[in-house]
Structure formats: structure tokens, C-alpha cells
Design an enzyme around this catalytic site. Structure first.
Site, PDB file in Angstrom:
ATOM      1  N   LEU A 105      36.399   3.928-103.892  1.00 59.73           N
ATOM      2  CA  LEU A 105      37.705   4.228-103.330  1.00 59.73           C
ATOM      3  C   LEU A 105      38.522   2.949-103.366  1.00 59.73           C
ATOM      4  CD1 LEU A 105      36.766   6.323-100.151  1.00 59.73           C
ATOM      5  CD2 LEU A 105      37.887   7.188-102.215  1.00 59.73           C
ATOM      6  N   ASP A 106      39.850   3.080-103.530  1.00 60.75           N
ATOM      7  CA  ASP A 106      40.653   1.866-103.593  1.00 60.75           C
ATOM      8  C   ASP A 106      40.889   1.295-102.191  1.00 60.75           C
ATOM      9  OD1 ASP A 106      42.909   3.114-102.417  1.00 60.75           O
ATOM     10  OD2 ASP A 106      43.676   3.744-104.355  1.00 60.75           O
ATOM     11  N   LEU A 107      41.519   0.140-102.144  1.00 66.49           N
ATOM     12  CA  LEU A 107      41.694  -0.619-100.898  1.00 66.49           C
ATOM     13  C   LEU A 107      42.349   0.206 -99.804  1.00 66.49           C
ATOM     14  CD1 LEU A 107      41.551  -3.508 -99.545  1.00 66.49           C
ATOM     15  CD2 LEU A 107      43.876  -3.838-100.409  1.00 66.49           C
TER      16      LEU A 107
END
Length: 226
Positions: A105-107
Site C-alpha cells: 500500500l502506498d504512504l
């Protein structure tokens, strides 16, 4: 990152720094146990989780680890990062540095992240040919209409990858919230798909990967062994 298999004789020769001929003689003499059973077959396939003993000395006894984490926003899905806290930093486990991430998952996204040291397990969950569902809750800036359902189901062409996305299921939950089910995970795929409608994603939260669902009582930043 599938767990590699190797012949038993080659594993022993490398680990013990002995010739294959010597190792095969040792096998015939009954000096090797594999998974607590005497083994004299030099071609026996072993992997990182096979228990191997030589003259009573444990040469390998790795255990597979499966972890489910509730990732917070602001934490990166990486093993190391110079600027941000990583998902590995959230885990207290003696073998945490052996883990890799199953579906990132991205930041600025939150939710379910799986980690393991078992490459075969992670490949089964992430390889597109297996078509494992990944379920997300999405909040966007503008209202979602029925047009989104059709567009997501038909797939969208991503010029950068020269790729048409696999059909995705979109369910409208409220005016600006939806559930999206993907069977692949291209770079920022959900944000880019909503971007076709010029509708910025405000929140992205993953709730499931295949049969693994984020437990409702698992707090943000917490993890548990599967």
C-alpha cells in the site's frame, strides 16, 4: 519470490563444505534426517522450511511466518526507508528482518498488509494469474455515478504500461464512497482509475486480500500472527 527447492545432496555439500561423493556416502550410512525421518535419497528436494539434521546437528529448522498488519497512513510498505517509519518497524518479532511484504500500500493508504518469509504463499496471493480479490474502501472528492461501475468493469487502458486493467467491481456505498474489488495491482491503480473521472481519492483503505480480512478489533498499527 517463491521458496527455492534444491537437492538434498547439494544443500549438504554446500552447507558442510564436502564433496557430493562424500555426502552421498554419508546418506547411505544413515547420518542425515529430513523432517525427523532418516533419509538416504540424495535427490530429495528440500526448501527453506525443511528441517535437516546431520549427525544430530540441526543444519536448518526455519519456520514459516505469516503476519497480518493494520497499516496506518504515513507508514511505508518497505523493509527500510530513510525518511519514514516502515511496516517492519511496527512489528516486534525475532525474525522480522526475514519478512517480505505481500501486496503493498502506498504512504497515504491504510488497511490490511500481509507479511511473510514464505515466497510460495506470497506468490499465490499476488500473481495475477491466480486472480485473488483485493478489496478496498475508497472515499473520493466528488459524487460517484453509475458510469463508474461500467468503466471499472470494462477495464481502462494505462498508456504508460500499455495495459488494459482487468475487470474491477465497484459498488457505490454512498454519494462519495465506494468499495472496489481488484484482481491485480498496478501502480496507484485505484487512484488512476478514479482520475479518469477527475475525481481525486481522499482515502484508500484495504480490507481484504483473498480469504484474509482485516479484523474489526485490530487497531491501527497493530499486527497479529496468522
Amino acid at each position: 519470490m517463491a521458496a527455492a527447492s534444491n537437492r538434498l545432496d547439494r544443500f549438504l555439500a554446500r552447507r558442510l563444505q564436502r564433496s557430493l561423493k562424500q555426502i552421498r556416502l554419508d546418506l547411505v550410512k544413515g547420518r542425515v534426517n529430513v523432517d525427523n525421518e532418516l533419509c538416504d535419497d540424495p535427490s530429495r528436494l528440500v526448501n527453506q522450511f525443511t528441517q535437516i539434521d546431520y549427525d544430530g546437528l540441526v543444519l536448518q529448522n526455519n519456520q514459516p511466518i505469516y503476519i497480518l498488519l493494520h497499516k496506518p497512513i504515513g507508514v511505508v510498505c518497505a523493509t527500510k526507508d530513510a525518511q519514514h517509519k516502515t511496516v517492519i518497524d511496527l512489528i516486534e518479532h525475532p525474525q522480522k528482518n526475514e519478512l517480505h511484504i505481500v501486496g503493498r500500500l502506498d504512504l497515504n493508504s491504510s488497511g490490511l498488509v500481509l507479511l511473510t518469509n514464505d515466497g510460495r504463499w506470497s506468490s499465490a496471493l499476488t500473481d495475477p494469474k491466480h486472480k485473488v480479490n483485493k478489496v478496498y474502501e475508497v472515499e473520493v472528492e466528488h459524487p460517484i455515478t453509475e458510469d463508474y461501475i461500467t468503466a471499472f468493469a470494462q477495464g481502462m487502458y494505462f498508456e504508460y504500461e500499455n495495459h488494459i486493467t482487468a475487470p474491477a467491481l465497484l459498488r457505490i456505498l454512498s454519494v462519495n464512497k465506494a468499495q472496489v474489488v481488484l484482481t491485480e495491482g498496478k501502480y496507484h491503480q485505484i487512484k488512476r482509475m478514479f482520475g479518469r473521472f477527475r475525481n481525486p481519492v481522499l482515502k484508500l483503505h484495504r480490507v481484504a486480500i483473498g480469504n484474509y480480512t482485516l479484523p474489526p478489533d485490530l487497531k491501527v498499527g497493530e499486527w497479529q500472527l496468522l
